[in-house]
Design a protein around this motif. Sequence first.
Motif, PDB file in Angstrom:
ATOM      1  N   TYR A   7       0.838  -1.198   0.000  1.00 48.10           N
ATOM      2  CA  TYR A   7       0.000   0.000   0.000  1.00 48.10           C
ATOM      3  C   TYR A   7       0.874   1.248   0.000  1.00 48.10           C
ATOM      4  CZ  TYR A   7      -3.506  -3.372   1.621  1.00 48.10           C
ATOM      5  OH  TYR A   7      -4.326  -4.457   1.747  1.00 48.10           O
ATOM      6  N   GLU A   9       1.341   5.366   0.888  1.00 41.35           N
ATOM      7  CA  GLU A   9       0.955   6.129   2.076  1.00 41.35           C
ATOM      8  C   GLU A   9      -0.338   6.916   1.886  1.00 41.35           C
ATOM      9  OE1 GLU A   9       3.434  10.290   1.468  1.00 41.35           O
ATOM     10  OE2 GLU A   9       4.278   8.729   2.758  1.00 41.35           O
ATOM     11  N   GLU A  10      -0.695   7.238   0.627  1.00 42.11           N
ATOM     12  CA  GLU A  10      -1.939   7.978   0.412  1.00 42.11           C
ATOM     13  C   GLU A  10      -3.166   7.139   0.766  1.00 42.11           C
ATOM     14  OE1 GLU A  10       1.035   9.695  -2.571  1.00 42.11           O
ATOM     15  OE2 GLU A  10       0.495   7.724  -1.763  1.00 42.11           O
ATOM     16  N   TRP A  12      -3.060   4.514   2.908  1.00 39.59           N
ATOM     17  CA  TRP A  12      -2.912   3.846   4.193  1.00 39.59           C
ATOM     18  C   TRP A  12      -3.942   4.281   5.238  1.00 39.59           C
ATOM     19  CZ3 TRP A  12      -1.357  -0.507   5.710  1.00 39.59           C
ATOM     20  CH2 TRP A  12      -1.043  -0.756   7.048  1.00 39.59           C
ATOM     21  N   ASN A  68       7.421   4.480  -8.079  1.00 44.34           N
ATOM     22  CA  ASN A  68       7.253   5.717  -7.324  1.00 44.34           C
ATOM     23  C   ASN A  68       7.405   6.903  -8.278  1.00 44.34           C
ATOM     24  OD1 ASN A  68       6.854   7.407  -5.130  1.00 44.34           O
ATOM     25  ND2 ASN A  68       9.018   7.483  -4.608  1.00 44.34           N
ATOM     26  N   ARG A  85       8.107   8.730  -0.518  1.00 50.77           N
ATOM     27  CA  ARG A  85       6.897   8.367   0.230  1.00 50.77           C
ATOM     28  C   ARG A  85       7.082   7.023   0.918  1.00 50.77           C
ATOM     29  NH1 ARG A  85       4.942   9.112  -4.747  1.00 50.77           N
ATOM     30  NH2 ARG A  85       3.107  10.273  -4.031  1.00 50.77           N
ATOM     31  N   TYR A  86       6.217   6.760   1.878  1.00 53.67           N
ATOM     32  CA  TYR A  86       6.230   5.494   2.594  1.00 53.67           C
ATOM     33  C   TYR A  86       5.366   4.462   1.862  1.00 53.67           C
ATOM     34  CZ  TYR A  86       8.381   7.703   6.671  1.00 53.67           C
ATOM     35  OH  TYR A  86       9.243   8.353   7.516  1.00 53.67           O
ATOM     36  N   PHE A  87       5.793   3.209   1.936  1.00 52.81           N
ATOM     37  CA  PHE A  87       5.001   2.081   1.462  1.00 52.81           C
ATOM     38  C   PHE A  87       4.824   1.095   2.617  1.00 52.81           C
ATOM     39  CE2 PHE A  87       6.642   3.817  -2.468  1.00 52.81           C
ATOM     40  CZ  PHE A  87       5.577   3.673  -3.349  1.00 52.81           C
ATOM     41  N   TYR A  88       3.680   0.468   2.661  1.00 51.82           N
ATOM     42  CA  TYR A  88       3.350  -0.441   3.749  1.00 51.82           C
ATOM     43  C   TYR A  88       3.105  -1.842   3.181  1.00 51.82           C
ATOM     44  CZ  TYR A  88       2.662   3.889   6.327  1.00 51.82           C
ATOM     45  OH  TYR A  88       2.846   5.129   6.910  1.00 51.82           O
TER      46      TYR A  88
END
Length: 222
Positions: A7, A9-10, A12, A68, A85-88
């Motif tokens: 996922y 970060e937008e 999440w 990205n 950005r972060y990814f989960y």
Amino acid sequence: ELKMHIYAEEEWPAVKRSTLCSQKIQMAQKSLPIVFDYKGMMPDTRPGKKKTDRAEIYTSRIQTEIENPPSGRLTKGKARKDRSRYFYFLVDDCSLERYNHDEKAPDIIFDATVLNGGDHLPADEAGIGFLLVLTLAFSGALALLLMFKLLRTIGGEVHVAIIVVIAACACNAASSLCELIHRSVFAANGVGSYSMDALSSHFEALSDSMVALILLSIGGGW
């Protein structure tokens, strides 16, 4: 149905608000099935087990690339910005919402390695290496210039502030060099060098304290 979902970060916050697995996976950037291969019977090293206990071992390996900015547009048709950005990552089995087979769920031990363009350095540290090189070059050149002037005045009067400034520049250059070494090791193994990182902080603290000493001395009328 064990899968790994990725996922951005937008999405999440909406993922955390969702209660059902079937709702969460619809917002995933990627959905990768986890397929296990039988490795054989091996000693059971889990806590509470005897040394003679053995267990069936299954292994799986997943490797993928993440775009990205991620594919797809945000809500209201807004385009995603090209930024760090972060990814989960979530490992889930949505069939658990329909069937109760908790007793059959095995213990899973996993290692996750996330690379940024082939190395471990995160994207939000882009440019820091170049800044450290500039700091090393400037501080080293200033220390050498002052040292050269100091050697030319041997036998005459030398202000103690010159010696303190030389030491501060040398410590600042040493701090940048140690941090560059730490970053190089971190980019290779994802851990870095604790010794180099600690030395970098130590030299930086020494440099800051020397500069503060000079400024306080000048402010006190020295």
